[in-house]
Design a protein around this motif. Structure first.
Motif, PDB file in Angstrom:
ATOM      1  N   ALA A 174     -11.361  -6.178  43.829  1.00 13.66           N
ATOM      2  CA  ALA A 174     -10.487  -5.013  43.766  1.00 13.66           C
ATOM      3  C   ALA A 174     -11.179  -3.787  43.191  1.00 13.66           C
ATOM      4  CB  ALA A 174      -9.251  -5.342  42.924  1.00 13.66           C
ATOM      5  N   PHE A 175     -12.423  -3.913  42.757  1.00 17.04           N
ATOM      6  CA  PHE A 175     -13.110  -2.789  42.136  1.00 17.04           C
ATOM      7  C   PHE A 175     -13.850  -1.961  43.181  1.00 17.04           C
ATOM      8  CE2 PHE A 175     -13.303  -5.601  38.213  1.00 17.04           C
ATOM      9  CZ  PHE A 175     -12.218  -4.978  37.647  1.00 17.04           C
ATOM     10  N   TYR A 176     -14.123  -0.728  42.811  1.00 20.43           N
ATOM     11  CA  TYR A 176     -14.873   0.171  43.679  1.00 20.43           C
ATOM     12  C   TYR A 176     -16.268  -0.403  43.915  1.00 20.43           C
ATOM     13  CZ  TYR A 176     -17.017   4.422  45.417  1.00 20.43           C
ATOM     14  OH  TYR A 176     -17.672   5.328  46.196  1.00 20.43           O
ATOM     15  N   GLY A 177     -16.704  -0.398  45.156  1.00 23.91           N
ATOM     16  CA  GLY A 177     -18.015  -0.922  45.506  1.00 23.91           C
ATOM     17  C   GLY A 177     -17.981  -2.337  46.035  1.00 23.91           C
ATOM     18  N   LEU A 237      -6.230  -8.353  28.610  1.00 19.72           N
ATOM     19  CA  LEU A 237      -7.054  -7.359  29.302  1.00 19.72           C
ATOM     20  C   LEU A 237      -8.284  -8.002  29.936  1.00 19.72           C
ATOM     21  CD1 LEU A 237      -6.929  -4.296  26.905  1.00 19.72           C
ATOM     22  CD2 LEU A 237      -5.987  -4.459  29.203  1.00 19.72           C
ATOM     23  N   GLY A 238      -8.885  -8.939  29.224  1.00 11.93           N
ATOM     24  CA  GLY A 238     -10.047  -9.641  29.771  1.00 11.93           C
ATOM     25  C   GLY A 238      -9.700 -10.428  31.026  1.00 11.93           C
ATOM     26  N   LEU A 239      -8.563 -11.104  31.008  1.00  6.89           N
ATOM     27  CA  LEU A 239      -8.142 -11.852  32.197  1.00  6.89           C
ATOM     28  C   LEU A 239      -7.802 -10.921  33.356  1.00  6.89           C
ATOM     29  CD1 LEU A 239      -5.958 -14.713  30.674  1.00  6.89           C
ATOM     30  CD2 LEU A 239      -8.162 -14.927  31.818  1.00  6.89           C
ATOM     31  N   MET A 240      -7.241  -9.769  33.055  1.00  7.95           N
ATOM     32  CA  MET A 240      -6.937  -8.817  34.126  1.00  7.95           C
ATOM     33  C   MET A 240      -8.223  -8.303  34.778  1.00  7.95           C
ATOM     34  SD  MET A 240      -3.759  -6.680  32.506  1.00  7.95           S
ATOM     35  CE  MET A 240      -3.796  -5.428  33.750  1.00  7.95           C
ATOM     36  N   VAL A 241      -9.227  -8.006  33.978  1.00  6.70           N
ATOM     37  CA  VAL A 241     -10.508  -7.537  34.519  1.00  6.70           C
ATOM     38  C   VAL A 241     -11.184  -8.647  35.324  1.00  6.70           C
ATOM     39  CG1 VAL A 241     -12.837  -6.799  33.883  1.00  6.70           C
ATOM     40  CG2 VAL A 241     -10.859  -5.758  32.800  1.00  6.70           C
ATOM     41  N   LEU A 277      -2.722 -11.773  37.200  1.00  4.49           N
ATOM     42  CA  LEU A 277      -1.294 -11.797  36.885  1.00  4.49           C
ATOM     43  C   LEU A 277      -1.048 -12.497  35.554  1.00  4.49           C
ATOM     44  CD1 LEU A 277       1.595 -11.191  37.810  1.00  4.49           C
ATOM     45  CD2 LEU A 277       1.589 -13.408  38.959  1.00  4.49           C
ATOM     46  N   ALA A 278      -1.759 -13.599  35.309  1.00  8.37           N
ATOM     47  CA  ALA A 278      -1.618 -14.301  34.030  1.00  8.37           C
ATOM     48  C   ALA A 278      -2.067 -13.393  32.884  1.00  8.37           C
ATOM     49  CB  ALA A 278      -2.425 -15.593  34.044  1.00  8.37           C
ATOM     50  N   GLY A 279      -3.133 -12.629  33.088  1.00  9.32           N
ATOM     51  CA  GLY A 279      -3.588 -11.697  32.065  1.00  9.32           C
ATOM     52  C   GLY A 279      -2.573 -10.599  31.794  1.00  9.32           C
ATOM     53  N   PHE A 280      -1.945 -10.098  32.869  1.00  7.74           N
ATOM     54  CA  PHE A 280      -0.907  -9.076  32.696  1.00  7.74           C
ATOM     55  C   PHE A 280       0.278  -9.631  31.916  1.00  7.74           C
ATOM     56  CE2 PHE A 280       2.973  -7.016  34.267  1.00  7.74           C
ATOM     57  CZ  PHE A 280       2.732  -5.723  33.817  1.00  7.74           C
ATOM     58  N   MET A 281       0.683 -10.856  32.271  1.00  2.11           N
ATOM     59  CA  MET A 281       1.814 -11.460  31.558  1.00  2.11           C
ATOM     60  C   MET A 281       1.467 -11.689  30.084  1.00  2.11           C
ATOM     61  SD  MET A 281       4.244 -11.540  33.645  1.00  2.11           S
ATOM     62  CE  MET A 281       5.384 -12.505  32.704  1.00  2.11           C
ATOM     63  N   MET A 282       0.220 -12.095  29.822  1.00  2.00           N
ATOM     64  CA  MET A 282      -0.200 -12.301  28.434  1.00  2.00           C
ATOM     65  C   MET A 282      -0.194 -10.975  27.671  1.00  2.00           C
ATOM     66  SD  MET A 282      -3.588 -14.212  27.015  1.00  2.00           S
ATOM     67  CE  MET A 282      -3.089 -15.764  27.730  1.00  2.00           C
ATOM     68  N   LEU A 283      -0.629  -9.914  28.342  1.00  2.10           N
ATOM     69  CA  LEU A 283      -0.649  -8.597  27.710  1.00  2.10           C
ATOM     70  C   LEU A 283       0.772  -8.117  27.414  1.00  2.10           C
ATOM     71  CD1 LEU A 283      -2.564  -6.315  26.844  1.00  2.10           C
ATOM     72  CD2 LEU A 283      -2.251  -5.334  29.111  1.00  2.10           C
ATOM     73  N   VAL A 284       1.691  -8.340  28.338  1.00  2.00           N
ATOM     74  CA  VAL A 284       3.079  -7.922  28.138  1.00  2.00           C
ATOM     75  C   VAL A 284       3.729  -8.746  27.033  1.00  2.00           C
ATOM     76  CG1 VAL A 284       5.356  -7.909  29.232  1.00  2.00           C
ATOM     77  CG2 VAL A 284       3.393  -7.028  30.461  1.00  2.00           C
ATOM     78  N   CYS A 285       3.453 -10.035  27.018  1.00  2.00           N
ATOM     79  CA  CYS A 285       4.063 -10.903  26.009  1.00  2.00           C
ATOM     80  C   CYS A 285       3.436 -10.739  24.633  1.00  2.00           C
ATOM     81  CB  CYS A 285       3.959 -12.359  26.449  1.00  2.00           C
ATOM     82  SG  CYS A 285       4.926 -12.709  27.933  1.00  2.00           S
TER      83      CYS A 285
END
Length: 114
Positions: free
Chosen positions: A93-96, A81-85, A55-63
């Motif tokens: 949350a990833f496949y596998g 993007l790195g924080l989101m990954v 969530l922090a990564g998403f907020m950073m990307l949006v800001c």
């Protein structure tokens, strides 16, 4: 000692045989249940931390769109993007990663997913 339970575990190049009496077997089962609860609790904490990091990564990307310089925009976007990954990986949350996902196990127990 009268054994009531025999456990055989095979590993790489070795075989472990454990014989338990009734009291020892009950203690061993309680110990395993406690360890499983602790493991699940730690996994849940890790998944929550991963969700917050994502969530922090998403907020950073949006800001990042409010940056005036191109270098700052690229740096904030890449960091977001790195924080989101990282958050997705920590949150299983990833496949596998379905076999490790505590959130998925809890949803199955409640009957929300099959």
């Amino acid at each position: 000692m009268k054994s009531v339970y025999c456990e055989i575990a095979r590993g790489e190049g070795c075989t472990k045989i454990s014989l338990y009496s009734e009291a020892e077997y009950k203690r061993e089962l309680r110990r395993r249940e406690r360890r499983e609860k602790i493991r699940r609790r730690r996994t849940h904490v890790r998944e929550v931390a991963g969700a917050l990091i994502g969530l922090a990564g998403f907020m950073m990307l949006v800001c990042a769109g409010g940056a005036y310089e191109v270098g700052t925009l690229v740096a904030l976007g890449a960091t977001g993007l790195g924080l989101m990954v990282l958050g997705g990986w920590m949150g299983h949350a990833f496949y596998g990663q379905e076999d490790k996902a505590e959130w998925m196990r809890r949803m199955r127990e409640r009957g929300e997913i099959e």
